[in-house]
Design a protein around this motif. Structure first.
Motif, mmCIF file in Angstrom:
data_model
loop_
_atom_site.group_PDB
_atom_site.id
_atom_site.type_symbol
_atom_site.label_atom_id
_atom_site.label_comp_id
_atom_site.label_asym_id
_atom_site.label_seq_id
_atom_site.Cartn_x
_atom_site.Cartn_y
_atom_site.Cartn_z
ATOM 1 N N ARG A 106 0.825 -1.201 0.000
ATOM 2 C CA ARG A 106 0.000 0.000 0.000
ATOM 3 C C ARG A 106 0.863 1.257 0.000
ATOM 4 O O ARG A 106 0.624 2.190 -0.779
ATOM 5 N N LYS A 113 2.126 6.369 -7.193
ATOM 6 C CA LYS A 113 1.042 7.139 -7.812
ATOM 7 C C LYS A 113 1.379 8.640 -7.809
ATOM 8 O O LYS A 113 0.961 9.379 -8.692
ATOM 9 N N GLN A 114 2.185 9.071 -6.838
ATOM 10 C CA GLN A 114 2.617 10.469 -6.765
ATOM 11 C C GLN A 114 3.898 10.714 -7.571
ATOM 12 O O GLN A 114 4.465 11.809 -7.524
ATOM 13 N N TYR A 162 -7.997 2.551 -1.182
ATOM 14 C CA TYR A 162 -7.183 3.508 -1.935
ATOM 15 C C TYR A 162 -7.196 3.160 -3.434
ATOM 16 O O TYR A 162 -7.201 4.037 -4.276
ATOM 17 N N PHE A 163 -7.232 1.881 -3.752
ATOM 18 C CA PHE A 163 -7.294 1.462 -5.153
ATOM 19 C C PHE A 163 -8.599 1.928 -5.787
ATOM 20 O O PHE A 163 -8.609 2.493 -6.876
ATOM 21 N N LEU A 164 -9.712 1.714 -5.105
ATOM 22 C CA LEU A 164 -11.015 2.126 -5.631
ATOM 23 C C LEU A 164 -11.135 3.645 -5.759
ATOM 24 O O LEU A 164 -11.827 4.146 -6.647
ATOM 25 N N LEU A 165 -10.452 4.371 -4.899
ATOM 26 C CA LEU A 165 -10.448 5.833 -4.962
ATOM 27 C C LEU A 165 -9.458 6.372 -6.009
ATOM 28 O O LEU A 165 -9.389 7.573 -6.230
ATOM 29 N N GLY A 166 -8.666 5.461 -6.615
ATOM 30 C CA GLY A 166 -7.704 5.882 -7.623
ATOM 31 C C GLY A 166 -6.418 6.453 -7.032
ATOM 32 O O GLY A 166 -5.665 7.124 -7.729
ATOM 33 N N LYS A 167 -6.166 6.204 -5.769
ATOM 34 C CA LYS A 167 -4.960 6.726 -5.101
ATOM 35 C C LYS A 167 -3.749 5.804 -5.292
ATOM 36 O O LYS A 167 -2.631 6.199 -5.047
#
Length: 168
Positions: A106, A113-114, A162-167
């Protein structure tokens, strides 16, 4: 209660910064970046970053090697955002992300992703499932087992959320 500036008490998560301190004092890592985590409770707040900084200094880390970043970091997502802000979007090279084995997927996903790519070092490693599955004690309910299950679900749901939120 016992209070001394030379006495420290940490929980199991301390292995993360213990390893970082070791790597700095051995000259394998230049700096430790530590998020300004200030947990709140009914008793008030406590700045854990200042405690860890004092511990690091007493164990050979120089002041220029310990950087506290952020403002009251709340969680891993907030930690990543504040780390990126602290570095003003400058791409840092040779970053080593140290966290527990269960949290690494995670944490690394959020950093990537950042646009922050890091080398990874897992601590608090657990035994491989194929080795643990045949131990009879693992089939007897226990507090240790409940705590392990809770931490596992926490990481699983955190990753999926976080995956579902696109993070990630």
């Amino acid at each position: 209660s016992f209070r001394s500036p030379n006495y420290f008490m940490f929980n199991h998560a301390a292995e993360r910064f213990f390893r970082g301190i070791d790597l700095v004092t051995l000259g394998k890592v230049k700096k430790i970046y530590y998020g300004n985590f200030v947990p709140q409770s009914d008793l008030g707040s406590f700045d854990t970053s200042e405690l860890v900084k004092r511990f690091a200094y007493q164990n050979g880390v120089q002041k220029s090697q310990f950087i506290i970043y952020g403002n009251k970091v709340k969680n891993t997502l907030d930690e990543v955002a504040q780390f990126k802000d602290h570095n003003n979007g400058v791409q840092l090279n040779n970053i080593l992300l140290i966290t527990s084995q269960s949290h690494m997927r995670r944490a690394n996903g959020l950093f990537m992703k950042q646009g922050i790519h890091a080398d990874l070092l897992s601590v608090q490693n657990s035994e491989p499932l194929k080795k643990e599955i045949f131990k009879l004690n693992n089939f007897i309910p226990s507090i240790r087992g409940l705590n392990f299950s809770k931490r596992s679900f926490y990481e699983l749901f955190g990753f999926v959320g976080y995956f579902l939120l696109g993070k990630i």
